[in-house]
Design an enzyme around this catalytic site. Structure first.
Site, short mmCIF file in Angstrom:
data_model
loop_
_atom_site.label_atom_id
_atom_site.label_comp_id
_atom_site.label_asym_id
_atom_site.label_seq_id
_atom_site.Cartn_x
_atom_site.Cartn_y
_atom_site.Cartn_z
N GLU A 140 -68.60 -55.33 -49.20
CA GLU A 140 -67.73 -54.18 -48.93
C GLU A 140 -68.44 -53.23 -47.97
OE1 GLU A 140 -66.64 -52.52 -52.94
OE2 GLU A 140 -67.56 -54.39 -53.55
N HIS A 146 -63.45 -45.96 -56.90
CA HIS A 146 -62.42 -46.52 -56.03
C HIS A 146 -61.15 -45.68 -55.92
CE1 HIS A 146 -65.02 -49.79 -55.35
NE2 HIS A 146 -64.62 -50.63 -56.27
N HIS A 162 -61.75 -54.77 -50.19
CA HIS A 162 -62.42 -55.32 -51.37
C HIS A 162 -62.11 -56.82 -51.56
CE1 HIS A 162 -64.33 -55.24 -55.28
NE2 HIS A 162 -64.46 -53.92 -55.27
C1 GLA Z 1 -67.06 -52.54 -56.79
C2 GLA Z 1 -68.00 -51.90 -57.71
C3 GLA Z 1 -68.20 -52.73 -58.91
C4 GLA Z 1 -66.88 -53.01 -59.57
C5 GLA Z 1 -65.96 -53.65 -58.57
C6 GLA Z 1 -64.58 -53.86 -59.13
O1 GLA Z 1 -67.61 -53.53 -56.09
O2 GLA Z 1 -69.24 -51.60 -57.11
O3 GLA Z 1 -69.05 -52.10 -59.81
O4 GLA Z 1 -66.30 -51.82 -60.03
O5 GLA Z 1 -65.85 -52.86 -57.44
O6 GLA Z 1 -64.57 -54.48 -60.36
#
Ligand code: GLA
Length: 376
Positions: free
Chosen positions: A341, A138, A210
């Site tokens: 997402e 991220h 997100h």
């Molecule tokens: C995304 C990732 C997950 C986790 C979340 C945040 O969706 O794929 O593995 O890291 O973000 O916690």
């Protein structure tokens, strides 16, 4: 027209720490749109943070802050008309700064994972912070979810427009990247998210929002009884560190087959750690298409996700462990919210066969996602 002046006036008034609300009409669509600018929400990195409320004719209300471009709440009615918040969020800026598992945020420069926190463009190798085991997650230590975006009201599109310039070398990524994210709430209870980006050096880019949804509007309930349909014949299987193996695997005969609606809890125990996987969306063209439909039969709420992106990460809140609490003290436990997402595939910079995430100078990145809520 009026809205812009009102926005400016709003900013001034907001500086004076006074809240106010206006109603005005979008000249193009004739849609009445209410814009509410709250008092300042705080300050980060010497920049002012605001909380904006977008309201529509149906009374839906979406709150967004320019810190991380976070959608902090979406209040909407259930089938009996009772309103509640269907996304996880906090009611103060400091809570987001303390500990936020990306609730509601814009993620970038590269959403999801980059294997071994490195990638190459031509002959140059770029090193990122390994903030998820040996991988980058991220956007790194301070991704787009933790920066203050410049906010303005776009008079033509009637959208809240957020802009951020990510400097060459920020979090290890090359190129000065200018990103805009426009949020618009329509009278059909759609939250439209429009992303654009341009760079002055070749770079990689993957942008998403997100938001964590719980259509019951109450984190006392898990999302395991929600029904999900995903328009994807294939998904990208992953290794133990959630990096795709590179294979595009048929969902048929696996717990990843959501071509027909399934309750999320039905097969979740057959997936190690829960769902946290990218689906390869079946697409016809470049325009946004229906990617997923999520439904909760108790509240009657239905969420449809449309996107122009090639993939969608379906994440069942597997890492939520109750340590994050809502302002009323309710713990946000495992599987009490889920994310859809829309994005490019994880680790695309190291997977030449995946759709490219390379952005070059002179090109304009553009993608659109729409979350639409209705009741049945
Ligand atoms: C995304 C990732 C997950 C986790 C979340 C945040 O969706 O794929 O593995 O890291 O973000 O916690």
């Amino acid at each position: 027209m009026k809205t812009f002046k009102i926005f400016i006036l709003g900013s001034i008034i907001a500086v004076l720490a006074v809240s106010f609300m206006v109603t005005c009409t979008d000249e193009r669509s004739g849609e009445p749109v209410e814009v509410f600018i709250q008092k300042e929400w705080g300050q980060v990195d010497g920049k002012k943070v605001y909380l904006f409320t977008l309201k529509n004719e149906k009374g839906d209300e979406v709150k967004i802050t320019n810190y991380g471009g976070i959608v902090t709440s979406w209040i909407t009615a259930d089938k009996s008309g009772k309103k509640s918040n269907v996304v996880i969020g906090y009611d103060s800026l400091s809570r987001y700064q303390e500990k936020n598992p990306y609730f509601g945020a814009i993620i970038g420069r590269y959403a999801n994972r980059i294997g071994n926190a490195t990638f190459k463009i031509d002959t140059a190798t770029y090193h990122l912070a390994a903030n998820d085991g040996k991988n980058s997650l991220h956007g790194g230590l301070k991704g787009f979810d933790k920066v203050v975006w410049d906010a303005s009201w776009n008079d033509t599109t009637n959208a809240l427009t957020l802009k951020y310039v990510s400097k060459d070398g920020e979090e290890g990524y090359p190129g000065n990247l200018t990103v805009t994210v426009a949020y618009k709430l329509t009278n059909d209870n759609e939250l439209l998210i429009d992303y654009t980006a341009e760079t002055d050096k070749p770079t990689v880019l993957n942008l998403t929002n997100h938001s964590y949804f719980n259509l019951t509007g109450d984190v006392n309930n898990t999302i395991l009884d929600h029904t999900l349909q995903i328009n994807a014949d294939k998904y990208t299987p992953v290794d133990a560190t959630l990096i795709p193996t590179g294979e595009l695997k048929e969902v048929k005969g696996t717990p990843f087959d959501f071509l027909q609606p399934h309750k999320i809890g039905e097969r979740i125990n057959d997936v190690k750690g829960g769902y946290d996987h990218n689906f390869v969306l079946n697409r016809q063209g470049d325009k946004p298409e229906l990617a997923a439909t999520l439904a909760d039969s108790v509240s009657g709420r239905v969420l449809e996700v449309y996107t122009s992106q090639p993939g969608m990460q379906f994440y069942t809140g597997n890492f939520l462990d109750g340590t994050n609490k809502l302002s009323d003290g309710k713990p946000i436990n495992i599987h009490t919210a889920l994310c859809l997402e829309t994005q490019h595939f994880p680790d695309s910079p190291n997977k030449p066969a995946f759709p490219t995430t390379l952005l070059k100078p002179g090109e304009k990145f553009h993608s659109q996602t729409k979350y639409k809520i209705s009741v049945k």
